[in-house]
Design an enzyme around this catalytic site. Sequence first.
Site, PDB file in Angstrom:
ATOM      1  N   TYR A 118     -95.603  45.198 -25.716  1.00  0.00           N
ATOM      2  CA  TYR A 118     -96.118  44.217 -26.684  1.00  0.00           C
ATOM      3  C   TYR A 118     -96.429  42.942 -25.907  1.00  0.00           C
ATOM      4  O   TYR A 118     -95.592  42.485 -25.116  1.00  0.00           O
ATOM      5  CB  TYR A 118     -95.068  43.952 -27.755  1.00  0.00           C
ATOM      6  CG  TYR A 118     -95.417  42.869 -28.758  1.00  0.00           C
ATOM      7  CD1 TYR A 118     -94.739  41.653 -28.763  1.00  0.00           C
ATOM      8  CD2 TYR A 118     -96.419  43.051 -29.705  1.00  0.00           C
ATOM      9  CE1 TYR A 118     -95.043  40.655 -29.685  1.00  0.00           C
ATOM     10  CE2 TYR A 118     -96.726  42.065 -30.642  1.00  0.00           C
ATOM     11  CZ  TYR A 118     -96.037  40.876 -30.614  1.00  0.00           C
ATOM     12  OH  TYR A 118     -96.341  39.891 -31.533  1.00  0.00           O
ATOM     13  N   ASP A 168     -96.491  40.720 -17.531  1.00  0.00           N
ATOM     14  CA  ASP A 168     -96.123  39.929 -18.700  1.00  0.00           C
ATOM     15  C   ASP A 168     -94.597  39.743 -18.655  1.00  0.00           C
ATOM     16  O   ASP A 168     -93.848  40.627 -19.042  1.00  0.00           O
ATOM     17  CB  ASP A 168     -96.562  40.656 -19.981  1.00  0.00           C
ATOM     18  CG  ASP A 168     -96.152  39.882 -21.206  1.00  0.00           C
ATOM     19  OD1 ASP A 168     -96.523  40.304 -22.332  1.00  0.00           O
ATOM     20  OD2 ASP A 168     -95.458  38.852 -21.066  1.00  0.00           O
ATOM     21  N   LYS A 221     -90.649  32.140 -23.972  1.00  0.00           N
ATOM     22  CA  LYS A 221     -89.211  32.221 -24.295  1.00  0.00           C
ATOM     23  C   LYS A 221     -88.346  31.256 -23.480  1.00  0.00           C
ATOM     24  O   LYS A 221     -88.350  30.055 -23.714  1.00  0.00           O
ATOM     25  CB  LYS A 221     -88.738  33.669 -24.178  1.00  0.00           C
ATOM     26  CG  LYS A 221     -89.463  34.599 -25.181  1.00  0.00           C
ATOM     27  CD  LYS A 221     -88.984  36.017 -25.079  1.00  0.00           C
ATOM     28  CE  LYS A 221     -89.886  36.966 -25.835  1.00  0.00           C
ATOM     29  NZ  LYS A 221     -89.609  37.023 -27.279  1.00  0.00           N
TER      30      LYS A 221
HETATM   31  P1  KE4 Z   1     -94.805  34.929 -28.648  1.00  0.00           P
HETATM   32  O1  KE4 Z   1     -96.259  34.721 -29.023  1.00  0.00           O
HETATM   33  O2  KE4 Z   1     -94.007  35.585 -29.744  1.00  0.00           O
HETATM   34  O3  KE4 Z   1     -94.142  33.662 -28.099  1.00  0.00           O
HETATM   35  O4  KE4 Z   1     -94.770  35.925 -27.366  1.00  0.00           O
HETATM   36  C1  KE4 Z   1     -95.422  37.171 -27.485  1.00  0.00           C
HETATM   37  C2  KE4 Z   1     -94.829  38.119 -26.467  1.00  0.00           C
HETATM   38  C3  KE4 Z   1     -95.558  38.399 -25.321  1.00  0.00           C
HETATM   39  N1  KE4 Z   1     -95.073  39.234 -24.370  1.00  0.00           N
HETATM   40  C4  KE4 Z   1     -93.854  39.813 -24.519  1.00  0.00           C
HETATM   41  C5  KE4 Z   1     -93.356  40.727 -23.432  1.00  0.00           C
HETATM   42  C6  KE4 Z   1     -93.065  39.560 -25.676  1.00  0.00           C
HETATM   43  O5  KE4 Z   1     -91.849  40.149 -25.794  1.00  0.00           O
HETATM   44  C7  KE4 Z   1     -93.559  38.696 -26.664  1.00  0.00           C
HETATM   45  C8  KE4 Z   1     -92.790  38.397 -27.938  1.00  0.00           C
HETATM   46  N2  KE4 Z   1     -91.566  39.119 -28.123  1.00  0.00           N
HETATM   47  C9  KE4 Z   1     -91.158  39.372 -29.482  1.00  0.00           C
HETATM   48  C10 KE4 Z   1     -89.853  40.157 -29.439  1.00  0.00           C
HETATM   49  N3  KE4 Z   1     -90.057  41.482 -29.068  1.00  0.00           N
HETATM   50  C11 KE4 Z   1     -91.033  38.119 -30.283  1.00  0.00           C
HETATM   51  C12 KE4 Z   1     -90.259  38.268 -31.569  1.00  0.00           C
HETATM   52  C13 KE4 Z   1     -91.177  38.157 -32.748  1.00  0.00           C
HETATM   53  O6  KE4 Z   1     -92.297  38.703 -32.728  1.00  0.00           O
HETATM   54  O7  KE4 Z   1     -90.738  37.508 -33.715  1.00  0.00           O
END
Ligand code: KE4
Length: 430
Positions: A144, A239, A267
């Site tokens: 993701y 990523d 994060k």
């Molecule tokens: P954000 O746009 O949520 O800050 O980051 C996206 C993203 C990009 N790349 C990786 C590897 C990620 O894990 C994420 C976001 N992670 C999720 C949890 N699996 C965020 C939690 C959520 O969607 O509320």
Amino acid sequence: MNIKNSKNLFSQAKQFIPGGVNSPVRAFKAVGGDPLFIKSANGAYLYDEDDNAYIELINSWGPMILGHNHPDVREAVVKAIAGGTSFGAPTAREVEIAELICSMVPSIEKVRMVNSGTEATMSAIRVARGYTGRDKFIKFEGNYHGHGDSFLIAAGSGAMTMGTPNSPGVTTGTAMDTLLAPYNDLSAVKSLVEANKDEIAAIILEPVAGNMGCVLPAPGFLEGLRGLCDEEGIVLIFDEVMTGFRLSAGGAQELLGVKPDMTTLGKIIGGGMPVGAYGGRKEIMEYVSPDGPVYQAGTLSGNPMAMAAGFAMLKQLSEHPEVYSKLETTGGKLVEGIKDSLKKLNLSFTVNHLGSMYSLFFTDLKVKDLTTAQSCDTALFGKYFQAMLHRGVYLAPSQFESLFLSTALEEKEIAHVIEANEDSLKEILS
Ligand code: KE4
């Protein structure tokens, strides 16, 4: 367990917010029951609106590696706010955090701050396309990269948990340029590269996956991608929104010794404030506006409060390498205890673990990609999640999410989680 206030807040929230939440996975749809509304957090604990306390094993999906409400981060933000909250102009803090990131992450020579991991990955792909003049990119099933249109193609994390791997609203035109391969399948990648000769701008992946649960790269997988990208002039993007500053001060790339061309971050980088970043080799990053032709912008990018929080966090991590040895020890003890209970209960569930990331998969298959991850008994996981919650342990509300440990976990919390795990497994399997 009394969760009356959370329940009332949730029914109120659903009147004004889609699904009552500002991010889908928070709605507990994959595990049943209503989400808890959190009032505060400190160290290793969350406190909900009914004053129940929980040991935290998700830590805001990764950022809280030093535990919640760390004094250095809190004081940095308080001090920054006193000078104003946003200027939309360059500030000294942005220079100091950029310099620190470039010194910590092996592949990053220049870095651009944005406001989320999604913005970071969307921008990195655009820059790779601008730099190579090519349109297509390869991602991996179960990885993701945020909710950018071109990533929501068999995405992992929330999208997969929601059972809508291809989100409505993503056009076929967009989807056409996203090529998919199974994680850890180098030969599938080689076939895609052969079939799309000189058309692939980038390969993007989670170097250690967290969005189908914790899944490690097979031996040689990252090295094989590195070699292939060198041969084909493809930009290799790690990523590290999850793994950055978590698996080591220099992320997965430092720990595993494979250097990408670009890295995306999020994060931990913001210390809990909304921050993302992308960076890489100078010759690629010089394509980014205003140096180069690839446009990317953001009103609150480099926001002074967020930079203060992020800098305080990264400074702690760069100056205290003992953080990582403590996380190593905590992760090892916790996973050992879970595996001992599985043995005692004669259960052959799979545990994947690296440093301060781990997942207990409700399957006896070795989990190495999306297909094996999806063999899990998600209904049983839902029962396990609720049983652990009732024992005061807060897990990610989805089988397809890695857990993240913090340095705030001490012996007492580790022992409590191990005991809660064994009792929960006994309860749901009785
Ligand atoms: P954000 O746009 O949520 O800050 O980051 C996206 C993203 C990009 N790349 C990786 C590897 C990620 O894990 C994420 C976001 N992670 C999720 C949890 N699996 C965020 C939690 C959520 O969607 O509320």
